[in-house]
Scaffold this active site. Sequence first.
Site, PDB file in Angstrom:
ATOM      1  N   HIS A  85       0.815  -1.215   0.000  1.00  0.00           N
ATOM      2  CA  HIS A  85       0.000   0.000   0.000  1.00  0.00           C
ATOM      3  C   HIS A  85       0.848   1.263   0.000  1.00  0.00           C
ATOM      4  O   HIS A  85       0.376   2.333  -0.391  1.00  0.00           O
ATOM      5  CB  HIS A  85      -1.013  -0.008   1.149  1.00  0.00           C
ATOM      6  CG  HIS A  85      -0.463   0.241   2.517  1.00  0.00           C
ATOM      7  ND1 HIS A  85      -0.148  -0.764   3.405  1.00  0.00           N
ATOM      8  CD2 HIS A  85      -0.204   1.395   3.170  1.00  0.00           C
ATOM      9  CE1 HIS A  85       0.277  -0.241   4.540  1.00  0.00           C
ATOM     10  NE2 HIS A  85       0.259   1.072   4.426  1.00  0.00           N
ATOM     11  N   ASP A 221       1.329  -7.753   2.247  1.00  0.00           N
ATOM     12  CA  ASP A 221       1.473  -6.309   2.047  1.00  0.00           C
ATOM     13  C   ASP A 221       2.948  -5.936   1.867  1.00  0.00           C
ATOM     14  O   ASP A 221       3.587  -5.398   2.771  1.00  0.00           O
ATOM     15  CB  ASP A 221       0.868  -5.562   3.239  1.00  0.00           C
ATOM     16  CG  ASP A 221       0.527  -4.123   2.904  1.00  0.00           C
ATOM     17  OD1 ASP A 221       0.964  -3.643   1.846  1.00  0.00           O
ATOM     18  OD2 ASP A 221      -0.171  -3.476   3.701  1.00  0.00           O
ATOM     19  N   SER A 646       3.941   1.989   8.566  1.00  0.00           N
ATOM     20  CA  SER A 646       3.717   1.057   7.463  1.00  0.00           C
ATOM     21  C   SER A 646       5.015   0.844   6.700  1.00  0.00           C
ATOM     22  O   SER A 646       5.664   1.799   6.285  1.00  0.00           O
ATOM     23  CB  SER A 646       2.666   1.613   6.502  1.00  0.00           C
ATOM     24  OG  SER A 646       1.404   1.635   7.102  1.00  0.00           O
TER      25      SER A 646
END
Length: 714
Positions: A85, A221, A646
């Site tokens: 992402h 991810d 992240s």
Amino acid sequence: MFKTLAFSALPAALLAAFSPAHADEGQWQPHQLPQLKAELKRIGIAIPAEKLADLSKHPMSAIVSTDGCSASFVSPDGLVVTNHHCAYGAIQRNSTPEHNYIANGFLAKTRDAELPGGPNLQVYITDKVENVSARVLQGLDKLGGKARHEEAQKRIKALVAECETDKMYRCSVPSFHRGAEYYRIRQMQIRDVRLVYAPSDKIGNYGGDIDNYEWPRHTGDYSFLRAYVGKDGRPADPSPDNVPYKSKDFLVVSAEGLKNGDPILLAGYPGRTSRYKLPVEIRNARDSAYPLQAAEYQSDLDTIAAATKGDEAGVVRYASVVKSINNRMKKTLGLLDGFARKDLAAVKDGQDAEFRAWYAKQPGVSSAMLSELDAAIAADMALSDEEFAWNVATNSDLLKSARTLHRLALEKQKPDAERKAGYQQRDVSPIKARLSRLEQSFTLKVDQARYTDGLARYAKLAAKSHPQGLDALLPAVADVPALYAQSKLGATAERLALMDKDAAAIAASDDAFLKLAVKLHAVGLSLEERRMEVDGNLERVVPQYMAAVIAWKKSQGKPVYPDANSTLRVTYGTVSAYSPKDGLTKGPFTTVEGIVEKHTGKDPFIAPDNLIEAVKAKRYGQFKDPVLGTVPVNFLSSADTTGGNSGSAVMNKRGELIGLNFDSTYESITKDWYFDTAITRAIHLDIRYMLWVMKEVDHADNLLKEMTIKYPKK
């Protein structure tokens, strides 16, 4: 007059002397780690704390950021791994209906096949951090409001300019402990970043928004980028002549895995936390700010969905925008649920009362500081309501572009040092990048719908939140189509050409959005001026409060670390399950079998056929966990994380890469305000799943060979 007395030594001594509690709470500045020797040793970290504090040594020298996310080097040739992402913008930028890399994934088998990440994707390598508190704060005690804020900003801009004499660096001077300390941070800014590999979103975003913040989780991810520089080894604009950056250090990738209770280190760039906010600030967020924000997110998403219905190209263009809004909305809803589940305001009430009682007993202090603090916070919350309304009323990419161009033209009339931060010469390139990037995430039809609906929502907001004078200047909803018909700002070339125009030319333009930007400027400037006044008062009184809070916490032996502010931090913890409610335990691992169990063949639970085949055939290879008997996908740890983490490297006790942080459990979202050791858990990608997909599903053999991978002993 409030006397600081014992609290005045905050920058030099107070932060350096504390006894950390036995908890995994804390987003620590690297230089603080030597004070955590006992804690790190207790959980089993083998790397000396002094080495972890040194940005020039492994592993910290391999940790980087990528504009809002964290990442790390994993080869000597500038190969970077981060979340899927986090690279979504680059994936979307290169996707077309014919070559949909979001749906199908992308793999460059050779260097010349790597795709441009786009002007907004950059890699930042922090190499120097200096405490400049004295240079920012000295002599400001007698100033308040706007005058104080402007003088502090003037000094910060001078510190930045002094640091950026070598143009390979990008420097910043963020505040810590709500303005009590300032550090100058120097980062090498690599501007040519290319997309190397991203799995299909059937892997990288498996479960989609339904699974966002949820556990159990089965999301791959991850994605790979590569940093490029000029042939002289210095950062350069994107060019076919550039060469891969030679990473000074990179992380060894460990396929040895972890088990429940093992220690982990996590390094990255956490965005924002609010651990030191007062009870009144929590109540304002819970009862007003967050409900309004969540409703605004949902309305904007509904508008985009309606405007792109049946338009595949439009869906692709707005995919990154939608993903970002969805993520923010779910986090906001999670915060509201967390506040409903546990009355954090009441918890803070107890802590605040305890602090105030302790504070009243300290020699030479006055209650005036606390009264001034309460007044400054009340002013901040009231102004924030107006700023929210302003954002709703200006929810148009074309209007934002017009306002940027107008403001740039005005600021260019001033000496560079006197320009508003964000519009100095150093900012021209990022502005150009934003204006260019718009062509990949914008259509006139959708933007018009967003602005039309935004104006309608603004009209329904409480009248007291409407900035003075704004209502009379805004177009009527019925007049919005004419604005778009009479503007050329939808063309990238037009936007970029206007960057060179002076203020007179902008003011004389007959472009409808430029005319609107000029008309709205005075109201926007008034909000900015009032924000400077409010911030200046906060910057004067909040550090006094923080000095007292830190002294109080120190007296209790509690951890003292600054709130996250997008700067490099290290946290630690252990692989750990949790119990969200009585009789229910979750984690700490999920496995590839869970992907097959969730697979429905309908979005977002569509797993690739070759992945399902590999799982059913039990082709686990070297990535099989000896305890689980299969390949792990995701795992939980007690590490202290937030947005911005992240892509953060999750390392084992030797500093080897064993995972990537990408999310938190739903019950953990309120950790931005309060860290609850019992239920706060971060969600990480197990690196063994990434390696397994690369080998068995996507056949990314070239990258597997490029990385240094440590396999388990047979």
